[in-house]
Design a protein around this motif. Structure first.
Motif, PDB file in Angstrom:
ATOM      1  N   GLN A  59      42.670  45.588  30.960  1.00 47.04           N
ATOM      2  CA  GLN A  59      42.399  46.427  29.793  1.00 47.04           C
ATOM      3  C   GLN A  59      40.910  46.476  29.479  1.00 47.04           C
ATOM      4  O   GLN A  59      40.390  47.508  29.036  1.00 47.04           O
ATOM      5  CB  GLN A  59      43.166  45.896  28.578  1.00 47.04           C
ATOM      6  CG  GLN A  59      44.672  46.108  28.671  1.00 47.04           C
ATOM      7  CD  GLN A  59      45.419  45.429  27.545  1.00 47.04           C
ATOM      8  OE1 GLN A  59      44.838  44.670  26.767  1.00 47.04           O
ATOM      9  NE2 GLN A  59      46.704  45.701  27.434  1.00 47.04           N
ATOM     10  N   LEU A  60      40.220  45.365  29.701  1.00 44.18           N
ATOM     11  CA  LEU A  60      38.799  45.278  29.397  1.00 44.18           C
ATOM     12  C   LEU A  60      37.921  45.657  30.586  1.00 44.18           C
ATOM     13  O   LEU A  60      36.694  45.570  30.509  1.00 44.18           O
ATOM     14  CB  LEU A  60      38.449  43.855  28.937  1.00 44.18           C
ATOM     15  CG  LEU A  60      39.048  43.427  27.599  1.00 44.18           C
ATOM     16  CD1 LEU A  60      38.931  41.917  27.416  1.00 44.18           C
ATOM     17  CD2 LEU A  60      38.357  44.152  26.446  1.00 44.18           C
ATOM     18  N   ASP A  61      38.559  46.062  31.693  1.00 46.93           N
ATOM     19  CA  ASP A  61      37.842  46.420  32.917  1.00 46.93           C
ATOM     20  C   ASP A  61      36.994  45.252  33.415  1.00 46.93           C
ATOM     21  O   ASP A  61      35.855  45.415  33.841  1.00 46.93           O
ATOM     22  CB  ASP A  61      36.963  47.658  32.684  1.00 46.93           C
ATOM     23  CG  ASP A  61      36.541  48.316  33.993  1.00 46.93           C
ATOM     24  OD1 ASP A  61      37.266  48.160  34.995  1.00 46.93           O
ATOM     25  OD2 ASP A  61      35.475  48.962  34.020  1.00 46.93           O
ATOM     26  N   LYS A  62      37.587  44.062  33.367  1.00 48.41           N
ATOM     27  CA  LYS A  62      36.936  42.854  33.862  1.00 48.41           C
ATOM     28  C   LYS A  62      37.703  42.325  35.067  1.00 48.41           C
ATOM     29  O   LYS A  62      38.879  42.640  35.271  1.00 48.41           O
ATOM     30  CB  LYS A  62      36.904  41.766  32.770  1.00 48.41           C
ATOM     31  CG  LYS A  62      36.047  42.110  31.552  1.00 48.41           C
ATOM     32  CD  LYS A  62      36.107  40.985  30.527  1.00 48.41           C
ATOM     33  CE  LYS A  62      35.291  41.306  29.282  1.00 48.41           C
ATOM     34  NZ  LYS A  62      33.846  41.306  29.549  1.00 48.41           N
TER      35      LYS A  62
ATOM     36  N   GLU B  55      45.979  37.704  32.601  1.00 50.30           N
ATOM     37  CA  GLU B  55      45.540  38.703  33.579  1.00 50.30           C
ATOM     38  C   GLU B  55      45.572  40.143  33.051  1.00 50.30           C
ATOM     39  O   GLU B  55      44.607  40.895  33.263  1.00 50.30           O
ATOM     40  CB  GLU B  55      46.381  38.603  34.850  1.00 50.30           C
ATOM     41  CG  GLU B  55      45.945  39.584  35.924  1.00 50.30           C
ATOM     42  CD  GLU B  55      46.694  39.413  37.233  1.00 50.30           C
ATOM     43  OE1 GLU B  55      46.299  40.049  38.220  1.00 50.30           O
ATOM     44  OE2 GLU B  55      47.669  38.637  37.258  1.00 50.30           O
ATOM     45  N   PRO B  56      46.630  40.601  32.353  1.00 44.53           N
ATOM     46  CA  PRO B  56      46.628  42.003  31.875  1.00 44.53           C
ATOM     47  C   PRO B  56      45.458  42.334  30.961  1.00 44.53           C
ATOM     48  O   PRO B  56      44.986  43.474  30.933  1.00 44.53           O
ATOM     49  CB  PRO B  56      47.965  42.110  31.121  1.00 44.53           C
ATOM     50  CG  PRO B  56      48.833  41.048  31.720  1.00 44.53           C
ATOM     51  CD  PRO B  56      47.898  39.922  32.040  1.00 44.53           C
TER      52      PRO B  56
ATOM     53  N   THR C  18      36.014  48.041  21.930  1.00 43.33           N
ATOM     54  CA  THR C  18      37.089  49.027  21.844  1.00 43.33           C
ATOM     55  C   THR C  18      37.798  49.085  23.185  1.00 43.33           C
ATOM     56  O   THR C  18      37.153  49.189  24.231  1.00 43.33           O
ATOM     57  CB  THR C  18      36.540  50.416  21.486  1.00 43.33           C
ATOM     58  OG1 THR C  18      35.823  50.341  20.254  1.00 43.33           O
ATOM     59  CG2 THR C  18      37.685  51.414  21.329  1.00 43.33           C
ATOM     60  N   VAL C  19      39.128  49.009  23.147  1.00 42.59           N
ATOM     61  CA  VAL C  19      39.903  49.066  24.379  1.00 42.59           C
ATOM     62  C   VAL C  19      40.974  50.146  24.264  1.00 42.59           C
ATOM     63  O   VAL C  19      41.358  50.553  23.166  1.00 42.59           O
ATOM     64  CB  VAL C  19      40.580  47.716  24.693  1.00 42.59           C
ATOM     65  CG1 VAL C  19      39.548  46.634  24.931  1.00 42.59           C
ATOM     66  CG2 VAL C  19      41.543  47.307  23.590  1.00 42.59           C
ATOM     67  N   ARG C  20      41.455  50.583  25.411  1.00 36.85           N
ATOM     68  CA  ARG C  20      42.511  51.599  25.473  1.00 36.85           C
ATOM     69  C   ARG C  20      43.753  50.992  26.099  1.00 36.85           C
ATOM     70  O   ARG C  20      43.685  50.392  27.171  1.00 36.85           O
ATOM     71  CB  ARG C  20      42.039  52.787  26.308  1.00 36.85           C
ATOM     72  CG  ARG C  20      43.099  53.846  26.574  1.00 36.85           C
ATOM     73  CD  ARG C  20      42.466  55.011  27.313  1.00 36.85           C
ATOM     74  NE  ARG C  20      43.448  55.932  27.866  1.00 36.85           N
ATOM     75  CZ  ARG C  20      43.998  55.805  29.066  1.00 36.85           C
ATOM     76  NH1 ARG C  20      43.654  54.795  29.845  1.00 36.85           N
ATOM     77  NH2 ARG C  20      44.879  56.688  29.498  1.00 36.85           N
TER      78      ARG C  20
ATOM     79  N   TRP D   3      43.788  53.572  21.429  1.00 35.49           N
ATOM     80  CA  TRP D   3      42.438  53.021  21.310  1.00 35.49           C
ATOM     81  C   TRP D   3      42.412  52.087  20.102  1.00 35.49           C
ATOM     82  O   TRP D   3      42.863  52.457  19.020  1.00 35.49           O
ATOM     83  CB  TRP D   3      41.400  54.132  21.106  1.00 35.49           C
ATOM     84  CG  TRP D   3      41.149  54.923  22.347  1.00 35.49           C
ATOM     85  CD1 TRP D   3      41.723  56.102  22.709  1.00 35.49           C
ATOM     86  CD2 TRP D   3      40.256  54.582  23.406  1.00 35.49           C
ATOM     87  NE1 TRP D   3      41.254  56.524  23.925  1.00 35.49           N
ATOM     88  CE2 TRP D   3      40.344  55.605  24.377  1.00 35.49           C
ATOM     89  CE3 TRP D   3      39.390  53.504  23.637  1.00 35.49           C
ATOM     90  CZ2 TRP D   3      39.610  55.587  25.557  1.00 35.49           C
ATOM     91  CZ3 TRP D   3      38.650  53.496  24.816  1.00 35.49           C
ATOM     92  CH2 TRP D   3      38.753  54.524  25.757  1.00 35.49           C
ATOM     93  N   GLU D   4      41.911  50.895  20.302  1.00 34.93           N
ATOM     94  CA  GLU D   4      41.852  49.949  19.191  1.00 34.93           C
ATOM     95  C   GLU D   4      40.633  49.050  19.290  1.00 34.93           C
ATOM     96  O   GLU D   4      40.093  48.812  20.379  1.00 34.93           O
ATOM     97  CB  GLU D   4      43.117  49.096  19.125  1.00 34.93           C
ATOM     98  CG  GLU D   4      43.333  48.172  20.309  1.00 34.93           C
ATOM     99  CD  GLU D   4      44.586  47.337  20.150  1.00 34.93           C
ATOM    100  OE1 GLU D   4      44.452  46.140  19.831  1.00 34.93           O
ATOM    101  OE2 GLU D   4      45.690  47.882  20.350  1.00 34.93           O
TER     102      GLU D   4
END
Length: 291
Positions: A255-258, A250-251, A65-67, A90-91
């Motif tokens: 989003q995934l906090d990576k 990159e974006p 799940t990402v925001r 959130w999806e």
């Protein structure tokens, strides 16, 4: 003596049922993943860790799940639940599909396949992690006269790989770092197995198209390219695809906090690509930029 190399992770996924797969996207009207107009199905899960991967959402086989900040309404009812989010900020990334559901979805584009000589390409992630489902799915499409292809790094037991490749009109096969130790340490790839699989596919009369990702600091060096061309020389291969590095992924990492390990790395210049293209063409291959 204990090896310092990272242990190799095999191409396996949590759910190995042949009648259900986990995907994260279906991309329609693609012109870069095989012949003609394609519908590309992206399978979720990959055992490799290429620093330049443009699809970080494909790496985990789990549904994530990402925001998306741009869609967030800052509403108080937020429970970080994709089902309840009124704006779609959130999806979920990833969903399970059956053979019937996926077939119904891709056949919506059948008219474009027929008109252009295109078809369906399975990508990822790494489709070999769900090879049994993929083999059954492509077999169904072949029976309907739909052209089929896969994109793969080729690192799986041949017993799993060959049945899938045999129901493909073409296999888009990535050749990355040729040095065995570095391929294992950097990418978690068993390069000797990759090369042996490539040879087996060609020997079995399967159309295999080698693809060379052009990644500064990893694959885009004279020695690595020379090793690839030497490997291909005795094989019945006519076409090579060159895939220049880009920063488009990159974006997704944010989003995934990576961490995006390739931040600040410049893409190959037009001159870099032209020089390499000339070298591959001199070796006797038809060259496609972008695949």
């Amino acid at each position: 003596m204990t090896s310092s190399a990272a242990p190799h992770i095999s191409c396996e996924v949590t759910d190995t049922r042949a009648d259900r797969a986990r995907i994260f996207n279906i991309q329609r009207y693609s012109l870069n993943d095989g012949q003609g107009i394609r519908t590309v199905v992206f399978f979720k899960g990959c055992p490799h860790r290429c620093p330049w991967c443009a699809n970080p959402e494909s790496l985990s086989p789990k549904i994530e799940t990402v925001r998306r900040e741009s869609k967030c309404l800052r509403c108080k009812r937020c429970r970080q639940d994709a089902q309840e989010c009124p704006s779609g900020a959130w999806e979920h990334i990833g969903r399970n599909v059956t053979l019937e559901q996926l077939e119904h979805s891709v056949l919506k584009d059948e008219v474009f396949f027929r008109a252009s000589g295109g078809g369906v390409t399975l990508s990822g992630g790494e489709v070999l992690m769900q090879a049994e489902f993929a083999t059954q799915f492509l077999r169904r499409l072949r029976q309907l006269g739909i052209r089929t292809a896969i994109e793969t790094a080729g690192d799986a037991p041949l017993s799993r790989f060959l049945p899938l490749a045999s129901v493909c009109d073409e296999v888009l096969f990535d050749l990355k770092i040729m040095d065995t130790q570095r391929a294992r340490e950097v990418l978690n790839i068993n390069q000797p197995r990759v090369l042996e699989n490539f040879r087996h596919l060609v020997a079995n009369g399967i159309k295999v198209i080698p693809r060379l990702p052009l990644i500064p600091g990893f694959t885009l060096c004279e020695e690595n390219v020379a090793q690839i061309l030497a490997f291909l020389a005795p094989l019945a291969v006519q076409e090579v695809h060159l895939l220049p590095f880009h920063q488009y992924g990159e974006p997704k990492y944010h989003q995934l906090d990576k961490v995006w390990q390739m931040a600040g790395v410049a893409a190959p210049t037009e001159q870099d690509i032209a020089t390499l293209r000339e070298k591959v063409e001199r070796a006797g291959y038809r060259v496609v930029i972008g695949g």
